[in-house]
Design a protein around this motif. Structure first.
Motif: not given
Length: 242
Positions: A82, A58-59, A54-55, A84, A61-65
């Motif tokens: 995830l 995120k680095s 996940i981290e 983007k 540029d993916y958004e997490i929900s």
């Protein structure tokens, strides 16, 4: 939307982010012959790597929900989404659950993985029979219907899936062996002239809830009510949930 391009770029993002860190992942439940119907890809990682993945994404540029509140009934914390711009959505799992319950050992999916080229990208996938077992489990306990795409994909390899060593032990261990037997009979009655989508008969759906309740002494009422809702909506409006 060029789905093949978006799938390829998403898989490349995963490989670039995870391979260099020695993190394994499996692309699961992917039918390359039905690419136009693909809205997301299901990626399995180990529980110990889940937060790291996940981290990493995120680095990139993916958004997490969260996926904890999906009406199909996920156990908390086992899946996130995830997303983007310009990429296909990733459903990231460390386990597969429906109706707030488990249906198989994770080792059954991880063992004997194989390399496939998907959209031009070399990735690891489960052994085909294991992947198809995942698909039919999802049909029984979440979708409760088969599209023509589902039927074509499963029907070609049906015997190898249901007769695979270990399948019967899995369904018995997790308390759904009779539901599995009933589903097999129902699925084998489908043919190319059937009117798709073909819904699992109501009595089998109800029995699948009962059998798991008998094993675990619990039932996910939200999943049951959602089943009632979407079957009613389909009868009135012809709208499918997935």
């Amino acid at each position: 939307m060029d789905k093949s391009k978006h799938i390829a770029e998403t898989l490349q993002d995963l490989k670039l982010g995870l391979d260099s860190r020695g993190i394994e992942f499996l692309l699961t439940r992917y039918d390359e012959n039905a690419i136009e119907t693909v809205d997301d890809i299901d990626i399995l990682v180990s529980q110990k790597d889940f937060t790291k993945v996940i981290e990493i994404m995120k680095s990139r540029d993916y958004e997490i929900s969260s996926h904890d509140y999906a009406l199909g009934g996920r156990l908390p914390g086992v899946q996130v989404n995830l997303t983007k711009e310009g990429r296909i959505k990733i459903d990231l799992h460390w386990d597969f659950t429906w109706r707030r319950s488990r249906y198989m050992d994770l080792e059954f999916i991880w063992q004997q993985s194989e390399t496939r080229k998907i959209a031009g990208v070399q990735v690891q996938t489960p052994k085909l029979e294991s992947d198809l077992f995942l698909i039919l489990t999802n049909i029984i306990f979440e979708k409760t219907y088969s599209t023509k795409t589902d039927w074509i994909f499963l029907n070609k390899r049906w015997k190898t899936v249901v007769e695979r060593a270990g399948v019967q032990q899995q369904v018995e261990k997790y308390g759904w062996s009779k539901s599995f037997t009933k589903f097999k009979k129902s699925f084998m009655a489908i043919n190319s002239n059937s009117q798709f989508p073909v819904f699992i008969p109501l009595q089998i759906v109800l029995y699948s809830f009962y059998e798991k309740f008998k094993k675990e002494k619990k039932i996910d009422i939200v999943s049951f009510l959602y089943y009632v809702f979407f079957r009613t909506r389909f009868a009135l409006e012809g709208v499918l949930p997935y």
